[in-house]
Design a protein around this motif. Structure first.
Motif, PDB file in Angstrom:
ATOM      1  N   ILE A  48     -36.628  97.984 -84.073  1.00  0.00           N
ATOM      2  CA  ILE A  48     -37.092  99.368 -83.551  1.00  0.00           C
ATOM      3  C   ILE A  48     -37.810  99.250 -82.388  1.00  0.00           C
ATOM      4  N   ALA A  49     -39.122  98.517 -82.194  1.00  0.00           N
ATOM      5  CA  ALA A  49     -40.174  98.550 -81.529  1.00  0.00           C
ATOM      6  C   ALA A  49     -40.567  97.142 -81.365  1.00  0.00           C
ATOM      7  N   TYR A  50     -41.649  97.175 -80.081  1.00  0.00           N
ATOM      8  CA  TYR A  50     -42.538  96.076 -79.959  1.00  0.00           C
ATOM      9  C   TYR A  50     -43.941  96.634 -80.008  1.00  0.00           C
ATOM     10  N   ALA A  51     -45.199  95.919 -80.503  1.00  0.00           N
ATOM     11  CA  ALA A  51     -46.366  96.334 -80.506  1.00  0.00           C
ATOM     12  C   ALA A  51     -47.432  95.559 -80.226  1.00  0.00           C
ATOM     13  N   GLU A  52     -48.262  96.038 -79.453  1.00  0.00           N
ATOM     14  CA  GLU A  52     -49.611  95.220 -79.176  1.00  0.00           C
ATOM     15  C   GLU A  52     -50.671  96.018 -79.765  1.00  0.00           C
ATOM     16  N   VAL A  53     -51.719  95.248 -80.637  1.00  0.00           N
ATOM     17  CA  VAL A  53     -52.809  95.777 -81.266  1.00  0.00           C
ATOM     18  C   VAL A  53     -54.089  95.349 -80.689  1.00  0.00           C
ATOM     19  N   LYS A  54     -54.763  96.340 -80.233  1.00  0.00           N
ATOM     20  CA  LYS A  54     -56.048  96.075 -79.753  1.00  0.00           C
ATOM     21  C   LYS A  54     -57.235  96.458 -80.577  1.00  0.00           C
ATOM     22  N   GLY A  55     -58.292  95.512 -80.799  1.00  0.00           N
ATOM     23  CA  GLY A  55     -59.170  96.003 -81.642  1.00  0.00           C
ATOM     24  C   GLY A  55     -60.343  96.859 -80.870  1.00  0.00           C
ATOM     25  N   ARG A  56     -60.872  97.852 -81.657  1.00  0.00           N
ATOM     26  CA  ARG A  56     -62.014  98.966 -81.096  1.00  0.00           C
ATOM     27  C   ARG A  56     -63.082  98.879 -82.286  1.00  0.00           C
ATOM     28  N   ILE A  57     -64.009  98.132 -82.207  1.00  0.00           N
ATOM     29  CA  ILE A  57     -65.128  98.087 -83.243  1.00  0.00           C
ATOM     30  C   ILE A  57     -65.961  99.229 -83.284  1.00  0.00           C
ATOM     31  N   ARG A  58     -65.357 100.385 -83.386  1.00  0.00           N
ATOM     32  CA  ARG A  58     -65.884 101.640 -83.536  1.00  0.00           C
ATOM     33  C   ARG A  58     -65.122 102.631 -84.349  1.00  0.00           C
ATOM     34  N   THR A  59     -65.532 103.744 -84.744  1.00  0.00           N
ATOM     35  CA  THR A  59     -64.763 104.624 -85.424  1.00  0.00           C
ATOM     36  C   THR A  59     -63.697 105.319 -84.544  1.00  0.00           C
ATOM     37  N   MET A  60     -62.659 105.873 -85.047  1.00  0.00           N
ATOM     38  CA  MET A  60     -61.676 106.546 -84.252  1.00  0.00           C
ATOM     39  C   MET A  60     -62.316 107.595 -83.248  1.00  0.00           C
ATOM     40  N   LEU A  76     -45.824  94.413 -72.314  1.00  0.00           N
ATOM     41  CA  LEU A  76     -45.254  95.121 -73.555  1.00  0.00           C
ATOM     42  C   LEU A  76     -44.195  95.954 -73.320  1.00  0.00           C
ATOM     43  N   VAL A  77     -44.414  96.678 -72.124  1.00  0.00           N
ATOM     44  CA  VAL A  77     -43.179  97.671 -71.582  1.00  0.00           C
ATOM     45  C   VAL A  77     -42.159  96.830 -70.922  1.00  0.00           C
ATOM     46  N   ASP A  78     -42.221  95.608 -70.733  1.00  0.00           N
ATOM     47  CA  ASP A  78     -41.242  94.825 -70.167  1.00  0.00           C
ATOM     48  C   ASP A  78     -40.053  94.602 -71.302  1.00  0.00           C
ATOM     49  N   LYS A  79     -40.550  94.605 -72.474  1.00  0.00           N
ATOM     50  CA  LYS A  79     -39.455  94.277 -73.740  1.00  0.00           C
ATOM     51  C   LYS A  79     -38.590  95.446 -73.868  1.00  0.00           C
ATOM     52  N   ARG A  80     -38.946  96.615 -73.054  1.00  0.00           N
ATOM     53  CA  ARG A  80     -37.852  97.843 -72.946  1.00  0.00           C
ATOM     54  C   ARG A  80     -37.293  98.714 -74.095  1.00  0.00           C
ATOM     55  N   LEU A  81     -37.954  98.079 -75.284  1.00  0.00           N
ATOM     56  CA  LEU A  81     -37.651  98.810 -76.532  1.00  0.00           C
ATOM     57  C   LEU A  81     -38.894  99.277 -77.118  1.00  0.00           C
ATOM     58  N   ALA A  82     -39.090 100.757 -77.145  1.00  0.00           N
ATOM     59  CA  ALA A  82     -40.096 101.425 -77.844  1.00  0.00           C
ATOM     60  C   ALA A  82     -41.572 100.596 -77.803  1.00  0.00           C
ATOM     61  N   PRO A  83     -42.211 100.612 -76.761  1.00  0.00           N
ATOM     62  CA  PRO A  83     -43.448  99.810 -76.699  1.00  0.00           C
ATOM     63  C   PRO A  83     -44.413 100.957 -77.285  1.00  0.00           C
ATOM     64  N   VAL A  84     -45.147 100.137 -78.264  1.00  0.00           N
ATOM     65  CA  VAL A  84     -46.123 100.597 -78.969  1.00  0.00           C
ATOM     66  C   VAL A  84     -47.433 100.130 -78.838  1.00  0.00           C
ATOM     67  N   ILE A  85     -48.542 100.957 -78.523  1.00  0.00           N
ATOM     68  CA  ILE A  85     -49.860 100.421 -78.468  1.00  0.00           C
ATOM     69  C   ILE A  85     -50.761 100.748 -79.922  1.00  0.00           C
ATOM     70  N   ILE A  86     -51.389 100.234 -80.608  1.00  0.00           N
ATOM     71  CA  ILE A  86     -52.149 100.310 -81.772  1.00  0.00           C
ATOM     72  C   ILE A  86     -53.553  99.831 -81.439  1.00  0.00           C
ATOM     73  N   TRP A  87     -54.488 100.904 -81.693  1.00  0.00           N
ATOM     74  CA  TRP A  87     -55.883 100.634 -81.342  1.00  0.00           C
ATOM     75  C   TRP A  87     -56.247 100.544 -82.890  1.00  0.00           C
ATOM     76  N   SER A  88     -56.965  99.244 -83.486  1.00  0.00           N
ATOM     77  CA  SER A  88     -57.387  99.293 -84.773  1.00  0.00           C
ATOM     78  C   SER A  88     -59.061  99.466 -84.635  1.00  0.00           C
ATOM     79  N   CYS A  89     -59.302 100.651 -85.215  1.00  0.00           N
ATOM     80  CA  CYS A  89     -60.677 101.140 -85.510  1.00  0.00           C
ATOM     81  C   CYS A  89     -61.387 100.718 -86.829  1.00  0.00           C
ATOM     82  N   GLU A  90     -62.666 100.948 -86.984  1.00  0.00           N
ATOM     83  CA  GLU A  90     -63.156 100.758 -88.166  1.00  0.00           C
ATOM     84  C   GLU A  90     -62.602 101.428 -89.351  1.00  0.00           C
ATOM     85  N   ASP A  91     -62.219 102.749 -89.042  1.00  0.00           N
ATOM     86  CA  ASP A  91     -61.727 103.685 -90.219  1.00  0.00           C
ATOM     87  C   ASP A  91     -60.441 103.980 -90.088  1.00  0.00           C
ATOM     88  N   GLY A  92     -59.534 103.463 -89.248  1.00  0.00           N
ATOM     89  CA  GLY A  92     -58.110 103.631 -89.222  1.00  0.00           C
ATOM     90  C   GLY A  92     -57.522 103.169 -87.719  1.00  0.00           C
TER      91      GLY A  92
END
Length: 138
Positions: A48-60, A76-92
């Motif tokens: 259903i999607a492709y995702a890229e996870v980026k680290g953020r070493i701080r709170t949301m 990511l967007v070249d995959k053409r299917l629901a490109p999702v970016i996820i930023w991983s923070c200290e608290d979520g």
């Protein structure tokens, strides 16, 4: 090409992707280190999607502006299917569909590391916006 992700980065990334797919009962598959990070599947195993996870070493609350390299974003967007970016923070996690977000493009990055060619590069920066969703770690 040298990969600079540390074991701690990979642990943070896995924690973020697991929280993300658990929000809808889905699953994921890690992709090649030189590709984007993940394929995302629904509860029935459909891609259903492709995702890229980026680290953020701080709170949301202190993580803005969120950032991603323009190179990774295009991949990511070249995959053409629901490109999702996820930023991983200290608290979520903070996440959004790349094709729905509004950002600013400018030169940026980090201090240069030996062996890296992509530390200073074209970046995309996102401020708070309604398209971004938040999920706290429990």
């Amino acid at each position: 090409m040298t990969i600079f992700e540390t074991e701690q980065d990979l642990i943070r990334e896995k924690k973020a992707i697991e929280l993300f797919v658990n929000t809808f009962g889905g699953s994921y598959k890690k992709l090649d280190p030189l590709d984007i990070d993940y394929k995302i599947f629904d509860k029935n195993g459909n891609l259903i999607a492709y995702a890229e996870v980026k680290g953020r070493i701080r709170t949301m609350s202190t993580s803005y502006p969120l950032q991603i390299s323009a190179r990774k974003l295009v991949k990511l967007v070249d995959k053409r299917l629901a490109p999702v970016i996820i930023w991983s923070c200290e608290d979520g996690i903070i996440y959004g569909k790349a094709n729905k977000l509004k950002g600013e493009v400018k030169w940026g990055g980090r201090a240069s590391r030996d062996g890296s060619t992509n530390d200073a590069e074209l970046m995309v920066y996102y401020d708070k916006q309604k398209e971004l969703k938040y999920v706290r770690f429990t």
